[in-house]
Design a protein around this motif. Sequence first.
Motif, PDB file in Angstrom:
ATOM      1  N   GLN A  85       0.822  -1.201   0.000  1.00  0.00           N
ATOM      2  CA  GLN A  85       0.000   0.000   0.000  1.00  0.00           C
ATOM      3  C   GLN A  85       0.859   1.254   0.000  1.00  0.00           C
ATOM      4  OE1 GLN A  85      -3.539  -0.069   2.470  1.00  0.00           O
ATOM      5  NE2 GLN A  85      -3.112   1.990   3.206  1.00  0.00           N
ATOM      6  N   GLN A  86       2.011   1.194   0.666  1.00  0.00           N
ATOM      7  CA  GLN A  86       2.889   2.354   0.743  1.00  0.00           C
ATOM      8  C   GLN A  86       3.682   2.588  -0.541  1.00  0.00           C
ATOM      9  OE1 GLN A  86       5.176   1.382   4.243  1.00  0.00           O
ATOM     10  NE2 GLN A  86       3.629   2.190   5.640  1.00  0.00           N
ATOM     11  N   ARG A  87       3.640   1.641  -1.475  1.00  0.00           N
ATOM     12  CA  ARG A  87       4.460   1.756  -2.679  1.00  0.00           C
ATOM     13  C   ARG A  87       3.672   1.858  -3.977  1.00  0.00           C
ATOM     14  NH1 ARG A  87       6.940  -0.325   1.432  1.00  0.00           N
ATOM     15  NH2 ARG A  87       9.199  -0.020   1.672  1.00  0.00           N
ATOM     16  N   LEU A  88       2.409   1.516  -3.957  1.00  0.00           N
ATOM     17  CA  LEU A  88       1.591   1.686  -5.147  1.00  0.00           C
ATOM     18  C   LEU A  88       1.189   3.150  -5.304  1.00  0.00           C
ATOM     19  CD1 LEU A  88      -0.805  -1.394  -5.068  1.00  0.00           C
ATOM     20  CD2 LEU A  88       1.146  -1.034  -6.583  1.00  0.00           C
ATOM     21  N   PRO A  89       0.927   3.596  -6.533  1.00  0.00           N
ATOM     22  CA  PRO A  89       0.426   4.961  -6.720  1.00  0.00           C
ATOM     23  C   PRO A  89      -0.876   5.174  -5.955  1.00  0.00           C
ATOM     24  CG  PRO A  89       1.072   3.984  -8.815  1.00  0.00           C
ATOM     25  CD  PRO A  89       1.103   2.878  -7.806  1.00  0.00           C
ATOM     26  N   ALA A  90      -1.084   6.396  -5.499  1.00  0.00           N
ATOM     27  CA  ALA A  90      -2.284   6.698  -4.715  1.00  0.00           C
ATOM     28  C   ALA A  90      -3.554   6.348  -5.478  1.00  0.00           C
ATOM     29  CB  ALA A  90      -2.282   8.173  -4.326  1.00  0.00           C
ATOM     30  N   GLU A  91      -3.523   6.521  -6.802  1.00  0.00           N
ATOM     31  CA  GLU A  91      -4.705   6.241  -7.609  1.00  0.00           C
ATOM     32  C   GLU A  91      -5.079   4.760  -7.600  1.00  0.00           C
ATOM     33  OE1 GLU A  91      -2.490   9.764  -9.159  1.00  0.00           O
ATOM     34  OE2 GLU A  91      -1.992   7.697  -8.629  1.00  0.00           O
ATOM     35  N   ALA A  92      -4.109   3.903  -7.275  1.00  0.00           N
ATOM     36  CA  ALA A  92      -4.356   2.460  -7.278  1.00  0.00           C
ATOM     37  C   ALA A  92      -4.972   1.961  -5.980  1.00  0.00           C
ATOM     38  CB  ALA A  92      -3.051   1.710  -7.541  1.00  0.00           C
ATOM     39  N   LEU A  93      -4.849   2.726  -4.907  1.00  0.00           N
ATOM     40  CA  LEU A  93      -5.183   2.199  -3.585  1.00  0.00           C
ATOM     41  C   LEU A  93      -6.657   1.868  -3.388  1.00  0.00           C
ATOM     42  CD1 LEU A  93      -2.802   4.273  -1.296  1.00  0.00           C
ATOM     43  CD2 LEU A  93      -2.429   2.054  -2.403  1.00  0.00           C
ATOM     44  N   PRO A  94      -7.602   2.616  -3.978  1.00  0.00           N
ATOM     45  CA  PRO A  94      -9.008   2.221  -3.782  1.00  0.00           C
ATOM     46  C   PRO A  94      -9.338   0.840  -4.324  1.00  0.00           C
ATOM     47  CG  PRO A  94      -8.876   4.495  -4.513  1.00  0.00           C
ATOM     48  CD  PRO A  94      -7.492   3.919  -4.655  1.00  0.00           C
ATOM     49  N   ARG A  95      -8.526   0.321  -5.256  1.00  0.00           N
ATOM     50  CA  ARG A  95      -8.799  -1.003  -5.832  1.00  0.00           C
ATOM     51  C   ARG A  95      -7.733  -2.016  -5.432  1.00  0.00           C
ATOM     52  NH1 ARG A  95     -10.842  -1.224 -11.802  1.00  0.00           N
ATOM     53  NH2 ARG A  95     -11.934  -3.002 -10.894  1.00  0.00           N
ATOM     54  N   LEU A  96      -7.043  -1.769  -4.321  1.00  0.00           N
ATOM     55  CA  LEU A  96      -6.125  -2.742  -3.752  1.00  0.00           C
ATOM     56  C   LEU A  96      -6.880  -3.618  -2.768  1.00  0.00           C
ATOM     57  CD1 LEU A  96      -3.359  -3.994  -2.985  1.00  0.00           C
ATOM     58  CD2 LEU A  96      -3.057  -2.063  -1.395  1.00  0.00           C
ATOM     59  N   GLU A  97      -6.908  -4.914  -3.048  1.00  0.00           N
ATOM     60  CA  GLU A  97      -7.560  -5.886  -2.157  1.00  0.00           C
ATOM     61  C   GLU A  97      -6.498  -6.496  -1.248  1.00  0.00           C
ATOM     62  OE1 GLU A  97     -10.648  -6.409  -1.822  1.00  0.00           O
ATOM     63  OE2 GLU A  97     -11.636  -5.827  -3.698  1.00  0.00           O
ATOM     64  N   ARG A  98      -6.568  -6.181   0.035  1.00  0.00           N
ATOM     65  CA  ARG A  98      -5.581  -6.702   0.980  1.00  0.00           C
ATOM     66  C   ARG A  98      -6.087  -7.968   1.659  1.00  0.00           C
ATOM     67  NH1 ARG A  98      -2.829  -2.026   4.559  1.00  0.00           N
ATOM     68  NH2 ARG A  98      -2.150  -3.952   5.590  1.00  0.00           N
ATOM     69  N   ILE A  99      -5.195  -8.929   1.846  1.00  0.00           N
ATOM     70  CA  ILE A  99      -5.493 -10.108   2.663  1.00  0.00           C
ATOM     71  C   ILE A  99      -5.635  -9.650   4.109  1.00  0.00           C
ATOM     72  CG2 ILE A  99      -4.644 -12.339   3.465  1.00  0.00           C
ATOM     73  CD1 ILE A  99      -3.056 -12.535   0.823  1.00  0.00           C
ATOM     74  N   ARG A 100      -6.689 -10.074   4.763  1.00  0.00           N
ATOM     75  CA  ARG A 100      -6.958  -9.631   6.126  1.00  0.00           C
ATOM     76  C   ARG A 100      -6.400 -10.658   7.120  1.00  0.00           C
ATOM     77  NH1 ARG A 100     -13.330  -9.352   5.522  1.00  0.00           N
ATOM     78  NH2 ARG A 100     -12.779 -11.424   4.769  1.00  0.00           N
ATOM     79  N   PRO A 101      -5.386 -10.285   7.890  1.00  0.00           N
ATOM     80  CA  PRO A 101      -4.797 -11.237   8.834  1.00  0.00           C
ATOM     81  C   PRO A 101      -5.534 -11.320  10.160  1.00  0.00           C
ATOM     82  CG  PRO A 101      -3.570  -9.195   8.898  1.00  0.00           C
ATOM     83  CD  PRO A 101      -4.659  -9.002   7.863  1.00  0.00           C
ATOM     84  N   ASP A 102      -6.559 -10.474  10.346  1.00  0.00           N
ATOM     85  CA  ASP A 102      -7.214 -10.373  11.649  1.00  0.00           C
ATOM     86  C   ASP A 102      -8.526 -11.142  11.711  1.00  0.00           C
ATOM     87  OD1 ASP A 102      -8.395  -8.712   9.836  1.00  0.00           O
ATOM     88  OD2 ASP A 102      -8.767  -7.063  11.248  1.00  0.00           O
ATOM     89  N   VAL A 103      -8.776 -12.016  10.721  1.00  0.00           N
ATOM     90  CA  VAL A 103      -9.958 -12.867  10.751  1.00  0.00           C
ATOM     91  C   VAL A 103      -9.497 -14.316  10.724  1.00  0.00           C
ATOM     92  CG1 VAL A 103     -11.386 -11.122   9.635  1.00  0.00           C
ATOM     93  CG2 VAL A 103     -10.184 -12.798   8.236  1.00  0.00           C
ATOM     94  N   LYS A 104     -10.440 -15.241  10.841  1.00  0.00           N
ATOM     95  CA  LYS A 104     -10.054 -16.642  10.843  1.00  0.00           C
ATOM     96  C   LYS A 104      -9.401 -16.999   9.513  1.00  0.00           C
ATOM     97  CE  LYS A 104     -13.489 -18.213  14.182  1.00  0.00           C
ATOM     98  NZ  LYS A 104     -14.624 -19.141  14.452  1.00  0.00           N
ATOM     99  N   PRO A 105      -8.219 -17.630   9.565  1.00  0.00           N
ATOM    100  CA  PRO A 105      -7.467 -17.879   8.323  1.00  0.00           C
ATOM    101  C   PRO A 105      -8.243 -18.642   7.261  1.00  0.00           C
ATOM    102  CG  PRO A 105      -6.051 -18.229  10.221  1.00  0.00           C
ATOM    103  CD  PRO A 105      -7.436 -18.013  10.756  1.00  0.00           C
ATOM    104  N   ALA A 106      -8.988 -19.673   7.659  1.00  0.00           N
ATOM    105  CA  ALA A 106      -9.724 -20.451   6.670  1.00  0.00           C
ATOM    106  C   ALA A 106     -10.782 -19.606   5.982  1.00  0.00           C
ATOM    107  CB  ALA A 106     -10.356 -21.676   7.325  1.00  0.00           C
TER     108      ALA A 106
END
Length: 263
Positions: free
Chosen positions: A94-115
């Motif tokens: 997120q810190q390295r992609l252009p700002a315009e790209a961030l609204p469509r960056l899908e991040r893996i969420r580590p704070d939910v159940k892994p499965a």
Amino acid sequence: MHNIPMEMPRIHTAASVAEAGREAARRAAAVLREAITSRGTARVIFASAPSQQAMLTALAQEPGIDWTRVHSFHMDEYLGLPDDHPNSFGQWLQQRLPAEALPRLERIRPDVKPAAEAAHYAGLLAEAPIDLVCLGIGMNGHIAFNEPGTSSPDDSETVRVATLDEASRRQQVEEKLFTQLSEVPTHALTLTVPALLSGRSLVCTIIGAHKADAVARAVRGPIDSSLPASFLRTHPDVSWFLDAAAAAALNREPTHPRTSLQL
């Protein structure tokens, strides 16, 4: 059981890290522009690692990419770190992609159940074909966190929990991402080998002398699970971009004949 041909990879060797990053970025940019022109959108999976820094910096400066039309994913995420931790892979990207790209960056969420998160992220990836995968390889030949001996192109999952090899964890310390081994998480969610190979085009950027042996084995050795990066040679459109240090072992005599193998 099936035959997998050992293709000759397209290898581009550059004199410097910056040059390797620029060449990789030019190839990645061409794929993104083509996808946007033909379909109106592009879907890309990015690795989050120091080896990708120069490429991402150059890619952000490439002309003619409408980043608002680029749907971005990342290929692995530590379990046990908060999502805003500086060494979280999603945060790094997120810190390295252009700002315009961030609204469509899908991040893996580590704070939910892994499965549950593995199933959720697999669903996002399955919504449409992936145009581009930008990746590197680890010192032990891993791709994402598909570790030696535990990975296969026949994996039935798209995203799964991986136990990190000690070599992979030590690499994080040697690259100064963590100060000591005990700080490095032992597990992660990772896209599997078939998930990575599903991309239409792959751009593999590898930097540093510490990767040279893994590069030589991946390019010239057997294609099997002992070195997951060797599976990249089964893909019809993968380009390798190396700095001189990462390419240093390629001039050695190959240790294995170039023949088809059974997996």
